[in-house]
Design a protein around this motif. Sequence first.
Motif, short mmCIF file in Angstrom:
data_model
loop_
_atom_site.label_atom_id
_atom_site.label_comp_id
_atom_site.label_asym_id
_atom_site.label_seq_id
_atom_site.Cartn_x
_atom_site.Cartn_y
_atom_site.Cartn_z
N LYS A 32 0.80 -1.22 0.00
CA LYS A 32 0.00 0.00 0.00
C LYS A 32 0.84 1.27 0.00
CE LYS A 32 -0.52 0.25 4.99
NZ LYS A 32 -1.44 0.41 6.10
N ASN A 33 2.08 1.20 0.46
CA ASN A 33 2.92 2.39 0.52
C ASN A 33 3.89 2.51 -0.64
OD1 ASN A 33 1.73 3.22 2.90
ND2 ASN A 33 3.18 2.13 4.16
N LEU A 34 3.80 1.63 -1.63
CA LEU A 34 4.68 1.69 -2.79
C LEU A 34 3.85 1.90 -4.05
CD1 LEU A 34 7.12 -1.25 -2.01
CD2 LEU A 34 7.55 1.18 -1.75
N LEU A 35 4.41 2.65 -4.97
CA LEU A 35 3.74 2.87 -6.25
C LEU A 35 3.67 1.59 -7.06
CD1 LEU A 35 5.23 6.20 -7.62
CD2 LEU A 35 2.88 5.74 -7.02
N GLY A 36 2.59 1.44 -7.78
CA GLY A 36 2.48 0.31 -8.69
C GLY A 36 3.11 0.66 -10.03
N VAL A 37 3.83 -0.29 -10.60
CA VAL A 37 4.41 -0.10 -11.93
C VAL A 37 3.43 -0.64 -12.95
CG1 VAL A 37 6.29 -0.77 -13.47
CG2 VAL A 37 6.78 -0.19 -11.11
N ARG A 38 3.03 0.19 -13.90
CA ARG A 38 2.10 -0.21 -14.95
C ARG A 38 2.82 -0.87 -16.12
NH1 ARG A 38 -3.30 -0.23 -13.84
NH2 ARG A 38 -3.60 1.24 -12.15
N GLY A 39 4.04 -0.42 -16.37
CA GLY A 39 4.80 -0.97 -17.48
C GLY A 39 6.09 -0.19 -17.68
N PHE A 40 6.83 -0.60 -18.70
CA PHE A 40 8.08 0.09 -19.00
C PHE A 40 8.36 -0.03 -20.49
CE2 PHE A 40 9.33 -4.27 -18.45
CZ PHE A 40 10.36 -4.47 -19.35
N TYR A 41 9.29 0.82 -20.95
CA TYR A 41 9.72 0.79 -22.35
C TYR A 41 11.24 0.96 -22.37
CZ TYR A 41 10.66 2.21 -27.10
OH TYR A 41 11.17 2.28 -28.37
N ALA A 42 11.91 0.07 -23.07
CA ALA A 42 13.36 0.16 -23.22
C ALA A 42 13.68 -0.12 -24.68
CB ALA A 42 14.07 -0.83 -22.31
N GLY A 43 13.82 0.94 -25.45
CA GLY A 43 14.13 0.79 -26.86
C GLY A 43 15.08 1.88 -27.31
N GLY A 44 16.09 1.50 -28.07
CA GLY A 44 17.07 2.49 -28.53
C GLY A 44 17.71 3.19 -27.35
N GLU A 45 17.65 4.50 -27.34
CA GLU A 45 18.23 5.30 -26.26
C GLU A 45 17.18 5.73 -25.23
OE1 GLU A 45 21.60 6.21 -25.89
OE2 GLU A 45 21.80 4.63 -27.40
N GLU A 46 15.98 5.22 -25.34
CA GLU A 46 14.86 5.64 -24.48
C GLU A 46 14.57 4.60 -23.42
OE1 GLU A 46 12.99 8.65 -23.64
OE2 GLU A 46 12.59 8.66 -25.77
N ARG A 47 14.47 5.04 -22.16
CA ARG A 47 14.11 4.17 -21.04
C ARG A 47 13.02 4.87 -20.24
NH1 ARG A 47 16.87 1.86 -23.93
NH2 ARG A 47 18.72 0.61 -23.54
N LEU A 48 11.83 4.27 -20.18
CA LEU A 48 10.70 4.86 -19.48
C LEU A 48 10.08 3.84 -18.54
CD1 LEU A 48 8.92 6.33 -22.63
CD2 LEU A 48 10.42 7.57 -21.08
N ILE A 49 9.62 4.30 -17.38
CA ILE A 49 8.86 3.47 -16.47
C ILE A 49 7.53 4.18 -16.23
CG2 ILE A 49 8.74 2.37 -14.20
CD1 ILE A 49 11.78 2.50 -14.06
N VAL A 50 6.43 3.45 -16.36
CA VAL A 50 5.09 4.01 -16.19
C VAL A 50 4.55 3.56 -14.83
CG1 VAL A 50 2.76 4.13 -17.12
CG2 VAL A 50 4.72 3.92 -18.67
N THR A 80 8.98 5.47 10.84
CA THR A 80 7.86 4.56 10.66
C THR A 80 7.62 4.28 9.18
OG1 THR A 80 6.82 5.34 12.70
CG2 THR A 80 5.39 4.22 11.11
N ILE A 81 7.67 5.31 8.36
CA ILE A 81 7.49 5.15 6.92
C ILE A 81 8.58 4.23 6.35
CG2 ILE A 81 7.62 6.32 4.68
CD1 ILE A 81 6.24 8.73 6.13
N ALA A 82 9.81 4.46 6.78
CA ALA A 82 10.94 3.64 6.29
C ALA A 82 10.77 2.18 6.69
CB ALA A 82 12.26 4.19 6.80
N ILE A 83 10.37 1.94 7.94
CA ILE A 83 10.23 0.57 8.43
C ILE A 83 9.08 -0.15 7.73
CG2 ILE A 83 9.58 -0.78 10.48
CD1 ILE A 83 11.21 1.35 12.11
N VAL A 84 7.94 0.52 7.57
CA VAL A 84 6.80 -0.09 6.91
C VAL A 84 7.12 -0.37 5.44
CG1 VAL A 84 4.41 0.28 6.19
CG2 VAL A 84 5.10 0.85 8.51
N SER A 85 7.79 0.56 4.78
CA SER A 85 8.18 0.36 3.38
C SER A 85 9.16 -0.80 3.25
CB SER A 85 8.82 1.62 2.80
OG SER A 85 7.88 2.67 2.79
N ALA A 86 10.11 -0.89 4.17
CA ALA A 86 11.06 -2.01 4.15
C ALA A 86 10.33 -3.34 4.35
CB ALA A 86 12.12 -1.82 5.24
N GLY A 87 9.32 -3.33 5.21
CA GLY A 87 8.52 -4.54 5.41
C GLY A 87 7.80 -4.97 4.14
#
Length: 90
Positions: A32-50, A80-87
Amino acid sequence: MQIAVKRLQAISAKAEMEFAVEVEVLGRVRHKNLLGVRGFYAGGEERLIVYDYMPNHSLITHLHGQLAADCLLDWPRRMTIAIVSAGGLA
């Protein structure tokens, strides 16, 4: 649906490895405290994370960015944020 896109600025061996690790780890982790990754693109010189869009900005913005002056996160809350995120990663 709103999204956020992170673009890798410079291509280097270190940046390429960090990109791969970020995609792999965040693509598998669900917390719940981490962003969800929708996808990524790695082509040529372009690197994107959605990512899912975060309407209240990122934690880094609240701690060190434009919203830091208004930040109500004292050190006990930050720990607290750091500990919960590490968990979530464990």
